[in-house]
Design a protein around this motif. Structure first.
Motif, PDB file in Angstrom:
ATOM      1  N   ALA A 120      -9.305  -5.452  10.563  1.00 17.12           N
ATOM      2  CA  ALA A 120     -10.023  -6.970  11.814  1.00 17.12           C
ATOM      3  C   ALA A 120     -11.162  -7.828  11.142  1.00 17.12           C
ATOM      4  O   ALA A 120     -10.784  -8.876  12.232  1.00 17.12           O
ATOM      5  N   GLN A 121     -11.622  -6.942  10.285  1.00 12.71           N
ATOM      6  CA  GLN A 121     -12.687  -8.057  10.316  1.00 12.71           C
ATOM      7  C   GLN A 121     -12.534  -8.868   8.949  1.00 12.71           C
ATOM      8  O   GLN A 121     -13.031 -10.247   9.098  1.00 12.71           O
ATOM      9  N   TYR A 122     -12.116  -8.678   8.404  1.00 13.25           N
ATOM     10  CA  TYR A 122     -11.393  -9.791   6.926  1.00 13.25           C
ATOM     11  C   TYR A 122     -10.810 -10.549   7.958  1.00 13.25           C
ATOM     12  O   TYR A 122     -10.882 -11.653   7.291  1.00 13.25           O
ATOM     13  N   LYS A 123     -10.093 -10.110   8.965  1.00  6.36           N
ATOM     14  CA  LYS A 123      -8.483 -11.333   9.854  1.00  6.36           C
ATOM     15  C   LYS A 123      -8.925 -12.097  10.835  1.00  6.36           C
ATOM     16  O   LYS A 123      -8.628 -13.094  11.276  1.00  6.36           O
ATOM     17  N   GLY A 124     -10.391 -11.378  11.171  1.00 11.12           N
ATOM     18  CA  GLY A 124     -10.804 -11.535  12.168  1.00 11.12           C
ATOM     19  C   GLY A 124     -10.255 -11.389  13.515  1.00 11.12           C
ATOM     20  O   GLY A 124     -10.021 -12.670  14.215  1.00 11.12           O
ATOM     21  N   TRP A 125      -8.996 -10.465  13.892  1.00 13.19           N
ATOM     22  CA  TRP A 125      -8.852 -10.682  14.403  1.00 13.19           C
ATOM     23  C   TRP A 125      -9.473  -9.150  15.483  1.00 13.19           C
ATOM     24  O   TRP A 125     -10.121  -8.546  14.987  1.00 13.19           O
ATOM     25  N   LYS A 126      -9.165  -8.909  16.721  1.00 16.46           N
ATOM     26  CA  LYS A 126      -9.148  -7.876  17.756  1.00 16.46           C
ATOM     27  C   LYS A 126      -8.440  -6.668  17.514  1.00 16.46           C
ATOM     28  O   LYS A 126      -7.406  -6.711  16.744  1.00 16.46           O
ATOM     29  N   LEU A 127      -8.794  -5.499  17.251  1.00 20.57           N
ATOM     30  CA  LEU A 127      -8.522  -4.229  16.846  1.00 20.57           C
ATOM     31  C   LEU A 127      -7.182  -3.988  17.882  1.00 20.57           C
ATOM     32  O   LEU A 127      -6.189  -3.365  17.091  1.00 20.57           O
ATOM     33  N   ASN A 128      -6.983  -4.701  18.999  1.00 20.87           N
ATOM     34  CA  ASN A 128      -5.567  -4.262  19.804  1.00 20.87           C
ATOM     35  C   ASN A 128      -4.937  -4.702  19.187  1.00 20.87           C
ATOM     36  O   ASN A 128      -3.324  -4.841  19.471  1.00 20.87           O
ATOM     37  N   LYS A 129      -4.655  -6.520  18.513  1.00 17.96           N
ATOM     38  CA  LYS A 129      -3.827  -6.850  17.652  1.00 17.96           C
ATOM     39  C   LYS A 129      -2.721  -6.054  16.722  1.00 17.96           C
ATOM     40  O   LYS A 129      -1.554  -6.224  16.132  1.00 17.96           O
ATOM     41  N   ILE A 130      -3.719  -5.139  15.805  1.00 14.26           N
ATOM     42  CA  ILE A 130      -3.316  -4.509  15.163  1.00 14.26           C
ATOM     43  C   ILE A 130      -2.781  -3.021  15.436  1.00 14.26           C
ATOM     44  O   ILE A 130      -1.521  -2.683  15.234  1.00 14.26           O
ATOM     45  N   GLU A 131      -3.063  -2.373  16.882  1.00 15.44           N
ATOM     46  CA  GLU A 131      -2.226  -1.494  17.491  1.00 15.44           C
ATOM     47  C   GLU A 131      -0.757  -1.534  17.882  1.00 15.44           C
ATOM     48  O   GLU A 131      -0.062  -1.408  17.866  1.00 15.44           O
TER      49      GLU A 131
ATOM     50  N   ARG B  83       1.044  -0.811  -0.396  1.00 17.56           N
ATOM     51  CA  ARG B  83       0.306  -0.137   0.003  1.00 17.56           C
ATOM     52  C   ARG B  83       1.150   1.297   0.198  1.00 17.56           C
ATOM     53  O   ARG B  83       0.497   2.330  -0.733  1.00 17.56           O
ATOM     54  N   GLU B  84       2.032   0.882   0.221  1.00 16.22           N
ATOM     55  CA  GLU B  84       3.181   3.121   1.062  1.00 16.22           C
ATOM     56  C   GLU B  84       2.262   3.400   1.905  1.00 16.22           C
ATOM     57  O   GLU B  84       3.088   3.807   2.004  1.00 16.22           O
ATOM     58  N   MET B  85       1.192   3.454   1.792  1.00 18.41           N
ATOM     59  CA  MET B  85       0.683   4.379   2.936  1.00 18.41           C
ATOM     60  C   MET B  85      -0.667   4.014   3.265  1.00 18.41           C
ATOM     61  O   MET B  85      -1.506   2.946   2.555  1.00 18.41           O
ATOM     62  N   TYR B  86      -1.000   3.443   5.024  1.00 18.06           N
ATOM     63  CA  TYR B  86      -1.986   3.324   5.357  1.00 18.06           C
ATOM     64  C   TYR B  86      -2.723   3.832   6.671  1.00 18.06           C
ATOM     65  O   TYR B  86      -1.784   4.434   7.336  1.00 18.06           O
ATOM     66  N   ASN B  87      -3.581   4.288   6.345  1.00 13.41           N
ATOM     67  CA  ASN B  87      -4.784   5.534   7.154  1.00 13.41           C
ATOM     68  C   ASN B  87      -5.296   4.379   8.360  1.00 13.41           C
ATOM     69  O   ASN B  87      -6.388   3.171   8.170  1.00 13.41           O
ATOM     70  N   ASN B  88      -4.330   4.532   9.385  1.00  8.16           N
ATOM     71  CA  ASN B  88      -4.760   3.140  10.652  1.00  8.16           C
ATOM     72  C   ASN B  88      -6.611   3.327  11.511  1.00  8.16           C
ATOM     73  O   ASN B  88      -7.245   2.736  11.074  1.00  8.16           O
ATOM     74  N   GLU B  89      -6.556   5.070  11.203  1.00  8.22           N
ATOM     75  CA  GLU B  89      -8.210   5.020  12.019  1.00  8.22           C
ATOM     76  C   GLU B  89      -9.361   4.758  10.601  1.00  8.22           C
ATOM     77  O   GLU B  89      -9.929   4.204  11.020  1.00  8.22           O
ATOM     78  N   LEU B  90      -9.256   4.947   9.816  1.00 10.23           N
ATOM     79  CA  LEU B  90     -10.190   4.656   9.078  1.00 10.23           C
ATOM     80  C   LEU B  90      -9.833   2.568   8.545  1.00 10.23           C
ATOM     81  O   LEU B  90     -11.175   2.649   7.762  1.00 10.23           O
ATOM     82  N   GLU B  91      -8.778   2.529   8.267  1.00  6.45           N
ATOM     83  CA  GLU B  91      -9.001   0.972   8.054  1.00  6.45           C
ATOM     84  C   GLU B  91      -8.729  -0.188   8.469  1.00  6.45           C
ATOM     85  O   GLU B  91      -8.995  -1.182   8.525  1.00  6.45           O
TER      86      GLU B  91
END
Length: 773
Positions: free
Chosen positions: A683-694, A670-678
């Motif tokens: 998380a829904q796509y991977k079945g993760w909890k949001l805090n895993k991404i954080e 992607r080269e650029m990723y907006n965390n708040e928007l995406e």
């Protein structure tokens, strides 16, 4: 671990249980442990016969007494029976009065008032007897230490006959005759109760065996706690049968108010009839008790019995109040009462001080003397009770000069002294105890008759054991040792002060009740093997009978882990612990109003941990090494896991290496990723909890794999190649996961095994250091 409250004495080889002797009966094995192996001795014990009783003529003084009473009857002379105010004295008085009436004698009875006259014959009473025309006085259950009264009787021209069973002093009173087993060389049995001596005299006077008095004899014999062996066993055995079928209105009324139905046993007398008869003399004059036993009027008997029952209830309330006040005295001056407890207060009812002393004895496992102060007389008067290793009569006689009056037995005594001698008495007895007793002497001892497997406990076994009854002093109900896992542990009773549980061994189960052991509710772990000592008995409920054990003591010899993880009630479950041997530890400086001393982990070195038996963990360590260190320092007997966690999904949020790789690939693409928007979409796509991404982004940022500005994430094209485990954040998370997996998400057995392994590991390390390996 749970240490036993008493010292266990196994009277048999501990590697042999009852199941080891299939060819012998349980009764034979139990008798063998009590030293009875001779067939004749066993036969006499199991099948006592009235014919085995000794002849009363072997007692010194009996012949002279018979002749003197005959003269009194022939002359129409009045005879006074002088008794004692306890159950033994009351029954002895009743028995001798009825005997004299049957002989046609003119007689009356007199029992001194405990509060105005004190114990035993006294000069004032003898002077009054002389005024009323009595020329012959016969004591029952008292008199062997009445030296002054005996001298007064002689001066007044009264013939005094003493019948008694209490301990002899250095000399005997001067009397017309003394009937006392311990004064009679030819009379081989020395342990009769006062009523037993009176019964022997009645037999000699009547010229036949007076079975009609056996109902009285059994009350005094059991209530006075004389050894139930020899003649006492015979009298008690036949006495229980006699009191069961007794037609005496007073006994019928007593059984009714005490709730005694069917066959009367020794417990009915010891806890029902005896205390009620004793209560009368403890609170006022004992005359109603004698009147109750003498009356032939059922209505009068019911009235007196009801009054006596109310007195017994009042007595119980008075005892409770004095016990509380006495405990307060002891706690305020532990040092002075270190070996022997001596407490005193004005206004205490002297009639119940023996009971109070007994309760303090059980509580503190120390000899106890309880005194009531009488400032107007300058006197203190009371009773003492003692442990097995401290002969109260023997040591009391060594300081006899401190008493105005003193008498009694090895474990019980009565005394009067001046108030200014109380401190000297306390100091003298404490010095004697300190010099003669060992630390283990202060622990109540229990003699265990046999170990028994739960598989062998049955109603048939209990019925066999009952062949050893009646039980009492010198023939206690057998105590059995059993093992198993306690289940269904609960508190019972109105005050929740009793314990109920079921002991399990494979598929076998035994119900158990421990009176006064309710505080052990959270000291006994259902996942740990327990050893229990107690009495086997039948439990009857709704017409069904089942085996049950009455718990005497419990011990657990392996370390216990109590699992209160996630519980909001853990503080209540620690109420049985004391600050003396318990410590709470916090790793994260939590303030949670712990009921125990709470120390921060980094301040542990400031605490003396040598006496700590109970370790309470109120939160989780940052690193398992912290807990390992604590266990190496404290080595607790019991560990209480009382922590909770707020992040219930922490383990799910910890990324794997594949998670890191996938997400980094996404960023590069992607080269650029907006965390708040995406982040929600990912998380829904991977079945993760949001805090895993954080968490992934926090690790990437620390390792400089990415640059984050206002929530916009860009890969760092100049990033150096580094391993994920180089991240401090990642390492902390791994340690946190390790802590939670070992200490929180593990099942009970996993938790216990881990904690025990750490204690054993530190012990092994110490042993290696000691032996230089």
């Amino acid at each position: 671990m749970l240490h036993s409250q008493k010292k266990w004495n196994f009277t048999y080889k501990q590697d042999q249980s009852l199941a080891s002797y299939p060819s012998s009966t349980i009764v034979e094995q139990l008798l063998a442990t009590r030293g009875m192996k001779d067939e004749k001795v066993i036969e006499q014990f199991l099948n006592p016969k009235l014919e085995d009783l000794l002849s009363p003529e072997l007692l010194n003084g009996v012949q002279a007494t018979k002749e003197r009473i005959k003269i009194a009857i022939d002359r129409g002379e009045s005879i006074l029976v002088f008794g004692d105010y306890d159950a033994d004295g009351v029954t002895a008085t009743t028995l001798l009065v009825e005997t004299l009436h049957e002989l046609g004698a003119m007689c009356d009875y007199y029992i001194p008032n405990r509060f105005t006259e004190g114990y035993g014959p006294n000069p004032d009473a003898f002077h009054e007897a002389k005024k009323q025309g009595f020329g012959l006085i016969i004591t029952v259950d008292t008199g062997i230490a009445a030296f002054e009264a005996a001298d007064v009787a002689k001066q007044l021209g009264i013939d005094l006959i003493i019948t008694d069973h209490h301990e002899l002093q250095d000399q005997l009173p001067e009397a017309f005759a003394i009937v006392h087993p311990k004064c009679s060389d030819r009379y081989s049995f020395k342990e009769l109760a006062g009523v037993g001596v009176a019964f022997k005299l009645a037999q000699a006077l009547l010229g036949y065996f007076p079975e009609q008095f056996l109902d009285l004899v059994v009350i005094g014999t059991i209530a006075d706690l004389v050894p139930l062996k020899g003649e006492n066993r015979i009298l008690a055995k036949f006495g229980l049968a006699a009191i069961t079928r007794s037609r005496r209105p007073g006994i019928h009324a007593l059984k009714e108010v005490a709730g005694i139905k069917g066959e009367v046993n020794e417990q009915d007398i010891g806890f029902g009839i005896g205390p009620r008869l004793n209560a009368v003399g403890r609170l006022q004059t004992a005359y109603p008790a004698v009147e109750l036993l003498l009356t032939e009027d059922p209505i009068q008997a019911q009235q007196i019995a009801s009054e006596i029952d109310l007195m017994n209830q009042e007595r119980q309330q008075i005892v409770s109040q004095i016990v509380e006040e006495a405990i307060e005295q002891v706690e305020q001056d532990i040092e002075s009462n270190q070996h022997v407890i001596v407490v005193a207060k004005e206004g205490w009812n002297e009639g119940v001080l023996g009971i109070v002393a007994s309760k303090l004895l059980r509580l503190y496992q120390r000899p106890v003397i309880c005194l009531t102060l009488k400032p107007d007389l300058g006197h203190a008067k009371g009773s003492g009770r003692s442990i097995e290793a401290f002969d109260l009569f023997h040591y009391g006689m060594q300081v006899r000069d401190l008493f105005l009056q003193f008498g009694g037995h090895a474990q019980a005594a009565g005394m009067t002294l001046t108030i200014d001698q109380i401190n000297r008495l306390r100091d003298a007895l404490n010095a004697l105890a300190k010099e003669n007793l060992k630390p283990e002497d202060y622990k109540e001892q229990v003699s265990i008759d046999a170990s028994i497997d739960l598989a062998n406990v049955s109603l048939a076994v209990i019925e066999e054991i009952e062949k050893l009854a009646p039980f009492g002093m010198a023939n206690p109900r057998p105590l059995f040792h059993v093992k198993g896992k306690p289940k269904d542990i609960k508190q019972i009773g109105a005050k929740k002060n009793h314990l109920k549980l079921a002991l399990m061994d494979n598929e076998h189960e035994l119900a158990m009740v421990g009176f006064g052991l309710g505080e052990l509710l959270y000291a006994v772990n259902s996942d740990t093997d327990a050893e229990i000592v107690g009495q086997l008995q039948m439990n009857e409920w709704n017409g069904l009978r089942s085996p049950q054990m009455l718990i005497e003591d419990i011990r657990i010899q392996e370390k216990q882990v109590f699992d209160f993880r996630g519980s909001k009630l853990w503080k209540k479950r620690l109420e049985h612990l004391t600050p003396n041997d318990s410590l709470g530890v916090t790793f994260q400086n939590i303030e949670n109003n712990s009921p125990l001393p709470l120390i921060q982990y980094d301040a542990l070195s400031q605490v003396n941990t040598s006496q700590i038996s109970n370790l309470v963990l109120v939160d989780l360590p940052i690193d398992l090494i912290e807990l390992q260190h604590i266990l190496s320092v404290i080595k607790p007997d019991n560990i209480y896991a009382c922590y909770s966690i707020e992040e219930d999904h922490f383990l799910e949020s910890l990324p794997s290496r594949a998670d890191f790789k996938w997400f980094y690939g996404l960023l590069l693409k992607r080269e650029m990723y907006n965390n708040e928007l995406e982040k929600k979409k990912i998380a829904q796509y991977k079945g993760w909890k949001l805090n895993k991404i954080e968490f992934i982004l926090e690790v990437f940022s620390e390792l400089e794999f990415v640059k984050i500005t206002n929530g916009i994430v860009r890969p760092n094209q100049q990033a150096k190649k580094r391993q994920i485990n180089e991240s401090v954040v990642y390492q902390k998370a791994l340690k946190k996961r390790e802590v939670q997996e070992a200490l929180y998400y593990s099942n009970y057995q996993q938790l216990k095994s881990w904690l025990e392994s750490q204690v054993e590991r530190t012990r092994s390390t110490e042993e290696e250091n000691v032996y230089g390996l």
